[in-house]
Design an enzyme around this catalytic site. Sequence first.
Site, PDB file in Angstrom:
ATOM      1  N   ASP A  30      23.431  39.547  28.833  1.00 43.25           N
ATOM      2  CA  ASP A  30      23.167  40.965  29.075  1.00 43.25           C
ATOM      3  C   ASP A  30      21.807  41.055  29.777  1.00 43.25           C
ATOM      4  OD1 ASP A  30      24.472  43.695  27.451  1.00 43.25           O
ATOM      5  OD2 ASP A  30      22.630  43.884  28.639  1.00 43.25           O
ATOM      6  N   THR A 121      37.913  47.539  31.744  1.00 46.10           N
ATOM      7  CA  THR A 121      39.013  48.362  32.259  1.00 46.10           C
ATOM      8  C   THR A 121      38.602  48.919  33.615  1.00 46.10           C
ATOM      9  OG1 THR A 121      39.673  48.956  30.027  1.00 46.10           O
ATOM     10  CG2 THR A 121      40.396  50.413  31.801  1.00 46.10           C
ATOM     11  N   GLU A 151      41.707  43.997  28.159  1.00 49.08           N
ATOM     12  CA  GLU A 151      41.719  43.931  26.694  1.00 49.08           C
ATOM     13  C   GLU A 151      42.465  45.153  26.165  1.00 49.08           C
ATOM     14  OE1 GLU A 151      39.191  47.296  26.815  1.00 49.08           O
ATOM     15  OE2 GLU A 151      40.046  46.477  24.968  1.00 49.08           O
ATOM     16  N   PHE A 152      42.979  45.000  24.935  1.00 49.61           N
ATOM     17  CA  PHE A 152      43.699  46.103  24.298  1.00 49.61           C
ATOM     18  C   PHE A 152      43.130  46.324  22.908  1.00 49.61           C
ATOM     19  CE2 PHE A 152      46.659  46.396  27.706  1.00 49.61           C
ATOM     20  CZ  PHE A 152      46.851  45.087  28.168  1.00 49.61           C
ATOM     21  N   LYS A 204      46.804  47.987  32.179  1.00 54.18           N
ATOM     22  CA  LYS A 204      45.812  48.523  31.236  1.00 54.18           C
ATOM     23  C   LYS A 204      45.782  50.045  31.297  1.00 54.18           C
ATOM     24  CE  LYS A 204      42.384  49.029  28.467  1.00 54.18           C
ATOM     25  NZ  LYS A 204      42.530  48.876  27.019  1.00 54.18           N
ATOM     26  N   LEU A 250      52.056  59.257  17.243  1.00 53.66           N
ATOM     27  CA  LEU A 250      52.717  60.572  17.250  1.00 53.66           C
ATOM     28  C   LEU A 250      52.074  61.489  16.223  1.00 53.66           C
ATOM     29  CD1 LEU A 250      56.531  59.732  17.624  1.00 53.66           C
ATOM     30  CD2 LEU A 250      55.042  60.882  19.295  1.00 53.66           C
ATOM     31  N   GLY A 253      47.034  66.364  15.867  1.00 50.31           N
ATOM     32  CA  GLY A 253      45.717  66.609  15.265  1.00 50.31           C
ATOM     33  C   GLY A 253      44.886  67.470  16.178  1.00 50.31           C
ATOM     34  N   CYS A 260      37.788  55.461  25.558  1.00 50.44           N
ATOM     35  CA  CYS A 260      38.830  54.898  26.426  1.00 50.44           C
ATOM     36  C   CYS A 260      39.836  55.918  26.928  1.00 50.44           C
ATOM     37  CB  CYS A 260      39.536  53.764  25.683  1.00 50.44           C
ATOM     38  SG  CYS A 260      38.410  52.435  25.336  1.00 50.44           S
ATOM     39  N   LYS A 320      37.280  58.686  15.504  1.00 51.39           N
ATOM     40  CA  LYS A 320      38.366  58.195  14.633  1.00 51.39           C
ATOM     41  C   LYS A 320      37.712  57.497  13.457  1.00 51.39           C
ATOM     42  CE  LYS A 320      40.198  54.119  15.815  1.00 51.39           C
ATOM     43  NZ  LYS A 320      40.758  52.986  16.582  1.00 51.39           N
TER      44      LYS A 320
HETATM   45  C1  UDX Z   1      42.465  52.860  22.448  1.00 50.98           C
HETATM   46  C2  UDX Z   1      43.724  52.022  22.550  1.00 50.98           C
HETATM   47  O1  UDX Z   1      44.485  52.159  21.354  1.00 50.98           O
HETATM   48  C3  UDX Z   1      43.352  50.547  22.757  1.00 50.98           C
HETATM   49  O2  UDX Z   1      44.520  49.772  22.922  1.00 50.98           O
HETATM   50  C4  UDX Z   1      42.481  50.430  24.007  1.00 50.98           C
HETATM   51  O3  UDX Z   1      42.101  49.085  24.239  1.00 50.98           O
HETATM   52  C5  UDX Z   1      41.240  51.304  23.847  1.00 50.98           C
HETATM   53  O4  UDX Z   1      41.625  52.671  23.600  1.00 50.98           O
HETATM   54  P1  UDX Z   1      40.666  53.457  20.633  1.00 50.98           P
HETATM   55  O5  UDX Z   1      40.254  54.482  21.636  1.00 50.98           O
HETATM   56  O6  UDX Z   1      39.631  52.580  20.034  1.00 50.98           O
HETATM   57  O7  UDX Z   1      41.782  52.461  21.298  1.00 50.98           O
HETATM   58  O8  UDX Z   1      41.343  54.221  19.410  1.00 50.98           O
HETATM   59  P2  UDX Z   1      42.817  54.684  19.054  1.00 50.98           P
HETATM   60  O9  UDX Z   1      43.118  54.203  17.701  1.00 50.98           O
HETATM   61  O10 UDX Z   1      43.766  54.361  20.140  1.00 50.98           O
HETATM   62  O11 UDX Z   1      42.645  56.289  18.967  1.00 50.98           O
HETATM   63  C6  UDX Z   1      42.225  56.975  20.126  1.00 50.98           C
HETATM   64  C7  UDX Z   1      42.193  58.464  19.789  1.00 50.98           C
HETATM   65  O12 UDX Z   1      43.520  58.964  19.595  1.00 50.98           O
HETATM   66  C8  UDX Z   1      41.418  58.804  18.521  1.00 50.98           C
HETATM   67  O13 UDX Z   1      40.631  59.968  18.771  1.00 50.98           O
HETATM   68  C9  UDX Z   1      42.501  59.131  17.510  1.00 50.98           C
HETATM   69  O14 UDX Z   1      42.071  60.110  16.569  1.00 50.98           O
HETATM   70  C10 UDX Z   1      43.586  59.720  18.399  1.00 50.98           C
HETATM   71  N1  UDX Z   1      44.932  59.576  17.852  1.00 50.98           N
HETATM   72  C11 UDX Z   1      45.464  58.336  17.703  1.00 50.98           C
HETATM   73  C12 UDX Z   1      45.668  60.717  17.557  1.00 50.98           C
HETATM   74  O15 UDX Z   1      45.171  61.842  17.698  1.00 50.98           O
HETATM   75  N2  UDX Z   1      46.938  60.588  17.098  1.00 50.98           N
HETATM   76  C13 UDX Z   1      47.511  59.363  16.927  1.00 50.98           C
HETATM   77  O16 UDX Z   1      48.657  59.306  16.503  1.00 50.98           O
HETATM   78  C14 UDX Z   1      46.754  58.201  17.229  1.00 50.98           C
END
Ligand code: UDX
Length: 431
Positions: A30, A121, A151-152, A204, A250, A253, A260, A320
């Site tokens: 870094d 990404t 990455e995922f 991605k 699904l 909320g 991301c 989250k």
């Molecule tokens: C996401 C992707 O899941 C991951 O594969 C990618 O690499 C990066 O982006 P992340 O953003 O860390 O991961 O969290 P994720 O668990 O996907 O939730 C993203 C947002 O969606 C959160 O704000 C969560 O509250 C919301 N969410 C998720 C919903 O509102 N409903 C759901 O059913 C699932």
Amino acid sequence: MNITIVGTGYVGLVTGACFAKIGHNCLCIDNDQSKISSLQAGEIPFYEPGLSELVTEMCTAGRLTFSTDSAEGVQRSPVIFIAVGTPATPSGKADLSYIEQVARTIAQSMNEYKVVVEKSTVPVQTGERVRMTIDRHISSEIPFDVASNPEFLREGSAIEDALHPDRIVLGVESERAESLLREVYAPLDAPILVTNIGSAEIIKHASNSFLAMKISYANALSQICELANADIDEVARGVGLDRRIGENFLRAGVGYGGSCFPKDVDAFCDIASELGYEFRLLQEVQAINREQRRYFLRKIEDALWIVKEKTVTIFGLSFKPNTDDLRQAPSLDVIEWLLEHGAKVHAHDPKAIPAMRKLYGDRIRYFEDPYEAAQDADCVAILTEWQIYGDLDLTRLKDSMKQAVMVDGRNLFDPQEVIGLGFEYKSIGRR
Ligand code: UDX
């Protein structure tokens, strides 16, 4: 195998620690000396379950090191991962200036064949720009390849996702690059999809956008359910039992946030438009996500009537659970609206209060204890489904509040139970 990763944020640090875990010797680079010094002292600049322990374990094992010396990093490894940030610009276009800067730095230090891998990404066609940049700045006719290996990782479960991925995507332009990257991932038990760089870059953006679309679809359904006196949780369950659809993502909320989904959907729309395709479907996914926050705020306003001077307690600041990340968190929009309308805001979150304090200072009050946060509150609003809130003693919570009003943005509670305890309760898309 020696591996170098440039960038020590969520992606770079987790990826480096996990590459070390599966047996590689990983050097994380870094240009921020203070960040590197903290990491060398075993301090992780963000919360990710298990990461601090894993980094310490791998440093002790001597397979994970940190440095600001990018030349050393380039010259010691045949594979160099670019894992620097690609933040959104106000227009929604991804800011690729850090990618270009790193590609230039790598080129200037290259001493022999390397595979330069996009882990960050990036919009499709970025690989071509990385190749062009390296070609322009490489000192002599040294061969190299560019590759894409998206990455995922989900925040809060990033280590699990890195060590047990659903799939490994390798976007390569030569067999030499493919074989090196196969060696990197050999210890992992996951299907490997080999394709060209552009397809890997699109996979991605397409994956994240599809997940965001599922969420916006559920959120749109939640509004129909509310109008039709139906129940979104039961509708989502019925839809998700179809194996072709699946129950995940699904959950209706207050809308998605994070570093991301908002950024990637914006960037995908932007690059598609640049290529000549207006991605109207994803534009609607974004619009529904914005609307869902307004829909939630209307519930608070309906519950309070007059918001001015009322005390609203926010349960959950992070975007989250199991993270302290506030990027694009619904709490930011909700709190801004409440402050604009003259409310007093009490905030609680198990992990994100230090980050929130940096953003909001003394514009809001912070509490370590949820019951104290709700003391004399006119309303409790749930924005993040941390387990601690599901475990609350609701009778004790109700007794501490001035009026027992709860607006549940994550359908954390059973309406019958909460209403039975005497709360006036509103949630998302339920009878
Ligand atoms: C996401 C992707 O899941 C991951 O594969 C990618 O690499 C990066 O982006 P992340 O953003 O860390 O991961 O969290 P994720 O668990 O996907 O939730 C993203 C947002 O969606 C959160 O704000 C969560 O509250 C919301 N969410 C998720 C919903 O509102 N409903 C759901 O059913 C699932």
